[in-house]
Design an enzyme around this catalytic site. Sequence first.
Site, PDB file in Angstrom:
ATOM      1  N   GLY A 115       0.852  -1.191   0.000  1.00 58.46           N
ATOM      2  CA  GLY A 115       0.000   0.000   0.000  1.00 58.46           C
ATOM      3  C   GLY A 115       0.883   1.235   0.000  1.00 58.46           C
ATOM      4  N   LEU A 116       0.253   2.368  -0.153  1.00 53.55           N
ATOM      5  CA  LEU A 116       0.998   3.621  -0.222  1.00 53.55           C
ATOM      6  C   LEU A 116       1.582   4.013   1.126  1.00 53.55           C
ATOM      7  CD1 LEU A 116      -1.368   5.726  -2.530  1.00 53.55           C
ATOM      8  CD2 LEU A 116       0.814   4.670  -3.138  1.00 53.55           C
ATOM      9  N   SER A 117       2.516   4.925   1.087  1.00 52.57           N
ATOM     10  CA  SER A 117       3.139   5.458   2.293  1.00 52.57           C
ATOM     11  C   SER A 117       2.071   6.061   3.205  1.00 52.57           C
ATOM     12  CB  SER A 117       4.159   6.536   1.900  1.00 52.57           C
ATOM     13  OG  SER A 117       4.755   7.091   3.035  1.00 52.57           O
ATOM     14  N   GLY A 118       2.104   5.695   4.478  1.00 51.58           N
ATOM     15  CA  GLY A 118       1.164   6.243   5.448  1.00 51.58           C
ATOM     16  C   GLY A 118      -0.146   5.500   5.565  1.00 51.58           C
ATOM     17  N   ALA A 119      -0.325   4.424   4.803  1.00 50.31           N
ATOM     18  CA  ALA A 119      -1.596   3.695   4.835  1.00 50.31           C
ATOM     19  C   ALA A 119      -1.761   2.880   6.117  1.00 50.31           C
ATOM     20  CB  ALA A 119      -1.726   2.789   3.611  1.00 50.31           C
ATOM     21  N   GLY A 120      -0.641   2.509   6.759  1.00 56.30           N
ATOM     22  CA  GLY A 120      -0.712   1.748   8.004  1.00 56.30           C
ATOM     23  C   GLY A 120      -0.038   0.388   7.959  1.00 56.30           C
ATOM     24  N   LYS A 121       0.749   0.123   6.933  1.00 57.52           N
ATOM     25  CA  LYS A 121       1.391  -1.181   6.770  1.00 57.52           C
ATOM     26  C   LYS A 121       2.258  -1.556   7.966  1.00 57.52           C
ATOM     27  CE  LYS A 121       3.509   0.160   3.095  1.00 57.52           C
ATOM     28  NZ  LYS A 121       2.983   1.538   3.104  1.00 57.52           N
ATOM     29  N   THR A 122       3.182  -0.691   8.309  1.00 56.10           N
ATOM     30  CA  THR A 122       4.133  -0.984   9.378  1.00 56.10           C
ATOM     31  C   THR A 122       3.436  -1.037  10.734  1.00 56.10           C
ATOM     32  OG1 THR A 122       5.954  -0.039   8.120  1.00 56.10           O
ATOM     33  CG2 THR A 122       6.258  -0.196  10.507  1.00 56.10           C
TER      34      THR A 122
ATOM     35  N   SER B  36       6.078  -1.784  -2.208  1.00 59.09           N
ATOM     36  CA  SER B  36       6.112  -2.733  -3.335  1.00 59.09           C
ATOM     37  C   SER B  36       5.113  -2.345  -4.418  1.00 59.09           C
ATOM     38  CB  SER B  36       5.913  -4.179  -2.863  1.00 59.09           C
ATOM     39  OG  SER B  36       5.010  -4.311  -1.813  1.00 59.09           O
TER      40      SER B  36
END
Length: 178
Positions: free
Chosen positions: A10-17, A84
């Site tokens: 997903g895009l930066s800031g979406a909450g992945k990490t 990715s």
Amino acid sequence: MSGVVVWFTGLSGAGKTTLAKALEVHLYEAGHQVEHLDGDAVREHLSKGLGFSREDRDTNIRRIGFVANLLAKHGVIVLVSAISPYRVTREEVLAQAPKKLEVFVDAPLEALIQRDVKGLYAKALKGEIAHFTGVSDPYEPPLHPDVHLRTDQMSFQECLDRLLEALERLGVDVEVRA
């Protein structure tokens, strides 16, 4: 038992990490061997020197995928949080996993701009950051993710519950014992 690769895209800031870290704690408390491969950390240590061209991004994702799949083949649950951006490369590395979950962590650009404490989107929109995924570089969302989390519409706990349910469907015991 073979492990699982849980790939957060997903895009930066979406909450992945953020989601990967919470899932890592839960799975560890449930007695699993867990490893979290964060895209930023891997880029700093394993892929240092790579730029942001499509070729370099694909090389970075292939390196992350190689490590993730190697660990998973030895029974580790591997959580990958990496933008990715290119679908074909994600599909390539996930096809090699013994078991996998592709997790699309999704929110509209407006929500990501509002969440952006570092101001990266503002800089990218002004042209101050080149090759910023979702602004000046493409992002290809998964066509059929195993889990689709709309972090602008779902609570954090709802997202975590959906992840745990998906892992249970793969045969992972997610129950934390006292």
